[in-house]
Design a protein around this motif. Structure first.
Motif, short mmCIF file in Angstrom:
data_model
loop_
_atom_site.label_atom_id
_atom_site.label_comp_id
_atom_site.label_asym_id
_atom_site.label_seq_id
_atom_site.Cartn_x
_atom_site.Cartn_y
_atom_site.Cartn_z
N UNK A 59 -3.68 16.76 -6.58
CA UNK A 59 -4.25 15.47 -6.99
C UNK A 59 -4.99 15.61 -8.31
N UNK A 60 -4.47 16.44 -9.19
CA UNK A 60 -5.18 16.76 -10.43
C UNK A 60 -5.10 15.64 -11.46
N UNK A 61 -4.00 14.90 -11.49
CA UNK A 61 -3.80 13.87 -12.50
C UNK A 61 -3.56 12.52 -11.84
N UNK A 62 -3.61 11.48 -12.68
CA UNK A 62 -3.34 10.14 -12.17
C UNK A 62 -1.91 10.01 -11.67
N UNK A 63 -0.98 10.70 -12.34
CA UNK A 63 0.42 10.65 -11.92
C UNK A 63 0.63 11.25 -10.53
N UNK A 64 -0.31 12.09 -10.09
CA UNK A 64 -0.18 12.69 -8.75
C UNK A 64 -0.30 11.67 -7.64
N UNK A 65 -0.88 10.50 -7.95
CA UNK A 65 -1.05 9.48 -6.93
C UNK A 65 0.22 8.67 -6.70
N UNK A 66 1.14 8.69 -7.64
CA UNK A 66 2.28 7.77 -7.59
C UNK A 66 3.12 7.97 -6.34
N UNK A 67 3.60 9.18 -6.11
CA UNK A 67 4.50 9.43 -4.99
C UNK A 67 3.81 9.27 -3.63
N UNK A 118 9.96 9.44 4.28
CA UNK A 118 10.05 8.92 2.92
C UNK A 118 9.37 9.86 1.94
N UNK A 119 8.23 10.44 2.33
CA UNK A 119 7.53 11.39 1.47
C UNK A 119 8.40 12.62 1.21
N UNK A 120 9.06 13.11 2.23
CA UNK A 120 9.95 14.26 2.05
C UNK A 120 11.09 13.94 1.10
N UNK A 121 11.66 12.75 1.25
CA UNK A 121 12.73 12.33 0.34
C UNK A 121 12.26 12.22 -1.10
N UNK A 122 11.05 11.72 -1.30
CA UNK A 122 10.51 11.61 -2.66
C UNK A 122 10.28 13.00 -3.27
N UNK A 155 7.68 13.58 -11.99
CA UNK A 155 6.38 13.27 -11.40
C UNK A 155 5.90 14.46 -10.57
N UNK A 156 4.60 14.72 -10.57
CA UNK A 156 4.07 15.83 -9.74
C UNK A 156 4.25 15.54 -8.26
N UNK A 163 -5.69 6.17 0.52
CA UNK A 163 -5.41 5.04 1.40
C UNK A 163 -5.77 3.71 0.74
N UNK A 164 -6.87 3.67 -0.01
CA UNK A 164 -7.26 2.43 -0.69
C UNK A 164 -6.22 2.03 -1.73
N UNK A 165 -5.74 2.99 -2.50
CA UNK A 165 -4.69 2.69 -3.48
C UNK A 165 -3.43 2.15 -2.80
N UNK A 166 -3.07 2.75 -1.66
CA UNK A 166 -1.88 2.31 -0.94
C UNK A 166 -2.05 0.89 -0.40
#
Length: 349
Positions: free
Chosen positions: A208-216, A188-192, A203-204, A139-142
């Motif tokens: 939440x194992x990697x930093x890339x997991x936060x993107x979507x 939107x999450x389902x579409x991504x 993208x994963x 939530x903070x990142x968002x």
């Protein structure tokens, strides 16, 4: 002459007297000692926060205890032996009167006890402690992404479309932002997931194992909120840009960064931050569905699993934590607004 002056003093209009009275009140409030103003503001906010928490705690207790049927039987299933159900009810304190359960519930909360899982017997506080950091980080990142995108986009669009300029840009911005705002986060999450999980797997889409997991997940949470705040930022920016002091600043040919970042931006932040606090509170609640879509090991995912398993103690405990977070976010925004503009503490008097 003295008679005429006396007549004018005696026949002053009520409106003038009322205005003078209001001005004197505002002046006296403005001259009041800052410590007194801040103490009054703090006491009002503390009272509201405690009252809201008490109401939420009571509602959470009632919802869990008075849910349809026996929560222990529903959690253990219809085939569970009566002896096991009775034993679990004793362990959870459900054999006491409703008032005794309520007072025990309040006493437990004061000591950080949110109850015990009906299914596993695990303390709800342990479930929250293990899952909450992941949800807060997401939530903070968002929220950070939302503010970093929405405020510059809104202010830039206001600058480019002020006084009727760039009509095409205005229509495109309003259309795109309105459409993005209308899309629910879980949709939107389902579409991504479909796009980046099936069509273009770069993208994963789970974990939440990697930093890339936060993107979507961050995009799913931040996109609708960014569009909404950008629309408000543009409207507030247009209001600020049309004021006399901004015209004077432009006539002095001040540098662009000074004109917009020093004069325009601070004066539009109050309304934007007020909305941002509401959006952030809603974003915390929206993490539940987004976490479920992306299999994110956060509090929302645990909440959905508890609802599915009919573990009402975990549902009530997590719902209480969510509600407390929303109240604390609103309290933080109120304090921030009071620091940015002290008049907000006086207007509530």
């Amino acid at each position: 002459m003295s008679v005429m002056q006396h007549w004018h003093r005696e026949t002053d209009s009520p409106q003038t007297g009322a205005a003078s009275s209001e001005e004197s009140k505002d002046t006296s409030a403005a001259r009041e000692h800052p410590a007194t103003v801040w103490w009054g503001f703090a006491l009002r906010r503390a009272g509201r926060t405690v009252g809201s928490l008490f109401v939420i705690v009571s509602v959470a207790f009632v919802v869990v205890r008075l849910s349809a049927g026996d929560p222990v039987r529903q959690a253990l299933g219809p085939t569970a032996p009566p002896s096991l159900v009775a034993e679990r009810r004793v362990q959870l304190g459900l054999d006491h009167s409703l008032w005794r359960q309520y007072t025990d519930y309040l006493a437990g909360l004061l000591h950080g006890d949110l109850g015990t899982s009906v299914l596993t017997g695990q303390p709800v506080a342990d479930v929250v402690a293990g899952r909450l950091p992941q949800s807060l980080l997401l939530a903070a990142c968002a929220v950070v992404v939302t503010l970093l995108v929405a405020i510059p986009v809104g202010l830039t669009t206001a600058v480019l479309t002020r006084e009727g300029r760039n009509r095409g840009l205005e229509l495109g911005f309003n259309g795109a932002s309105g459409l993005t705002t209308a899309v629910p986060e879980f949709l939107l999450a389902t579409g991504l997931v479909i796009v980046f999980g099936l069509w273009w797997p770069v993208l994963p889409v789970a974990g939440s194992d990697t930093t890339a997991s936060y993107v979507l997940p961050v995009i799913a949470l931040a996109a609708p909120s960014s569009a909404l705040i950008a629309r408000v930022a543009r409207v507030e920016g247009l209001k600020v840009l049309g004021r006399d002091y901004m015209r004077t600043a432009r006539s002095k040919r001040l540098p662009t960064t000074t004109l917009y970042l020093r004069h325009a931006l601070p004066n539009m932040l109050t309304a934007v931050l007020t909305l941002a606090g509401t959006v952030a509170a809603g974003m915390v609640a929206a993490t539940a569905l987004v976490e479920q879509v992306f299999n994110w090991p956060g509090l929302g995912y645990a909440l959905i699993q508890a609802i599915t398993g009919r573990d009402y103690n975990i549902v009530g405990g997590i719902a209480l934590v969510y509600a407390a977070l929303i109240i604390l976010i609103n309290l933080f925004v109120d304090i921030l607004l009071a620091l940015l503009d002290r008049r907000t503490t006086l207007l509530e008097r």
